[in-house]
Design a protein around this motif. Sequence first.
Motif, short mmCIF file in Angstrom:
data_model
loop_
_atom_site.label_atom_id
_atom_site.label_comp_id
_atom_site.label_asym_id
_atom_site.label_seq_id
_atom_site.Cartn_x
_atom_site.Cartn_y
_atom_site.Cartn_z
N TYR A 82 76.77 91.06 -29.32
CA TYR A 82 75.56 91.34 -28.80
C TYR A 82 75.66 91.55 -27.31
N TYR A 83 76.54 91.10 -26.63
CA TYR A 83 76.40 91.25 -25.06
C TYR A 83 77.13 92.52 -24.75
N TRP A 84 77.91 93.15 -25.79
CA TRP A 84 78.54 94.33 -25.53
C TRP A 84 77.39 95.42 -25.77
N GLN A 85 76.60 95.11 -26.95
CA GLN A 85 75.42 96.09 -27.27
C GLN A 85 74.38 96.01 -26.13
N ALA A 86 74.14 95.02 -25.61
CA ALA A 86 73.10 94.92 -24.54
C ALA A 86 73.50 95.90 -23.23
N GLY A 87 74.89 95.60 -22.88
CA GLY A 87 75.53 96.37 -21.65
C GLY A 87 75.26 97.74 -21.88
N ILE A 88 75.87 98.22 -23.23
CA ILE A 88 75.56 99.70 -23.55
C ILE A 88 74.34 100.23 -23.54
N GLU A 89 73.10 99.52 -23.95
CA GLU A 89 71.67 99.95 -23.71
C GLU A 89 71.42 99.87 -22.11
N TYR B 70 69.67 89.27 -15.51
CA TYR B 70 68.35 89.60 -15.17
C TYR B 70 67.97 90.48 -16.21
N TYR B 71 68.48 91.38 -16.65
CA TYR B 71 68.19 92.45 -17.72
C TYR B 71 68.52 92.15 -19.08
N PHE B 72 69.55 91.04 -19.35
CA PHE B 72 69.79 90.90 -20.79
C PHE B 72 68.74 90.52 -21.91
N LYS B 73 67.74 89.83 -21.44
CA LYS B 73 66.51 89.44 -22.43
C LYS B 73 65.87 90.93 -22.61
N GLU B 74 65.74 91.75 -21.75
CA GLU B 74 65.21 93.18 -22.02
C GLU B 74 65.99 94.08 -22.88
N TYR B 75 67.24 93.99 -22.78
CA TYR B 75 67.87 94.85 -23.73
C TYR B 75 68.90 94.41 -24.94
N ARG B 76 68.73 92.99 -25.17
CA ARG B 76 69.39 92.56 -26.33
C ARG B 76 68.72 92.76 -27.45
N ASP B 77 69.48 92.74 -28.31
CA ASP B 77 69.31 93.04 -29.83
C ASP B 77 67.83 92.33 -30.16
N VAL B 78 66.99 92.89 -30.84
CA VAL B 78 65.62 91.71 -31.41
C VAL B 78 66.11 90.70 -32.19
N THR B 79 67.37 90.90 -32.93
CA THR B 79 67.52 89.72 -33.83
C THR B 79 68.42 88.67 -33.11
N TYR B 80 68.81 89.01 -32.04
CA TYR B 80 69.59 87.97 -31.23
C TYR B 80 68.75 86.60 -31.06
N PRO B 81 67.58 86.55 -30.56
CA PRO B 81 66.87 85.31 -30.61
C PRO B 81 66.54 84.37 -31.89
N LEU B 82 66.58 85.32 -32.95
CA LEU B 82 66.40 84.72 -34.05
C LEU B 82 67.59 83.81 -34.57
N ASN B 83 68.73 84.44 -33.99
CA ASN B 83 70.02 83.90 -34.67
C ASN B 83 70.49 82.81 -33.62
N TYR B 84 70.08 83.00 -32.30
CA TYR B 84 70.65 81.97 -31.33
C TYR B 84 69.79 81.42 -30.63
N THR C 146 84.61 94.42 -19.30
CA THR C 146 84.71 94.71 -17.86
C THR C 146 84.35 95.96 -17.93
N PHE C 147 84.80 96.97 -18.66
CA PHE C 147 84.48 98.41 -18.73
C PHE C 147 82.86 98.53 -18.99
N ILE C 148 82.42 97.83 -19.92
CA ILE C 148 80.99 97.82 -20.36
C ILE C 148 80.23 97.23 -19.13
N GLN C 149 80.64 96.10 -18.55
CA GLN C 149 80.19 95.47 -17.27
C GLN C 149 79.56 96.49 -16.11
N PHE C 150 80.86 97.28 -15.93
CA PHE C 150 80.74 98.03 -14.71
C PHE C 150 79.96 99.29 -14.99
N PHE C 151 80.00 99.98 -16.35
CA PHE C 151 79.08 101.04 -16.50
C PHE C 151 77.72 100.33 -16.56
N ALA C 152 77.22 99.39 -17.16
CA ALA C 152 76.01 98.68 -17.16
C ALA C 152 75.43 98.46 -15.90
#
Length: 181
Positions: free
Chosen positions: A86-93, A110-124, A136-142
């Motif tokens: 989920y964290y990787w997917q949010a970074g890619i988005e 700050y942006y995680f809640k905006e870009y996370r998958d819609v099912t994330y809050p339902l599961n966690y 690290t790679f996704i973090q730098f690109f995001a």
Amino acid sequence: YRIFSVLLTALLLFSIYRSNARQGLLSFILGTGLFLIIWLFGKNKKLGVIASLTGVFVVILSILGMLQIGLLEKYLYKPSVTLRGYYWQAGIEMFKSHPLFGVGMDSYGYYFKEYRDVTYPLNYGFNLTSSNAHNTFIQFFATGGIFLGVAYLVLNGYILKRAIFALKNLTGNNKLILTGV
């Protein structure tokens, strides 16, 4: 030095075991395996090739186990692996939405809640969040965009190229020292 190294290694392994940090143990095994492969190549090329093939096989089995596939699943899978997806997917988005400069350094959280998958809050739940892409790679690109991401990839590629060059050209203790570093 050897006695100190053995004691330090034993202490570190004990700490990793007591903290139940599978990542630490896997990192230790990976580093030790790489060291042994390079050492075996120095002793006998055939043994090095056999060790390399065995290492690749074990790495593939381990990755499959972390992904809930195969024999090592019950030893290597942790629920945090799914969270990291989920964290990787949010970074890619984030990167897709802000490709040039990213969302800003240290702004992933700050942006995680905006870009996370819609099912994330339902599961966690709605309160569990992240301030890092856990890659690290996704973090730098995001957070830094294409310029920082590519610069980091080029730097890592250069370091890998120089390490391979040095490992091919060094011999004896110098090769083992470089492997340790």
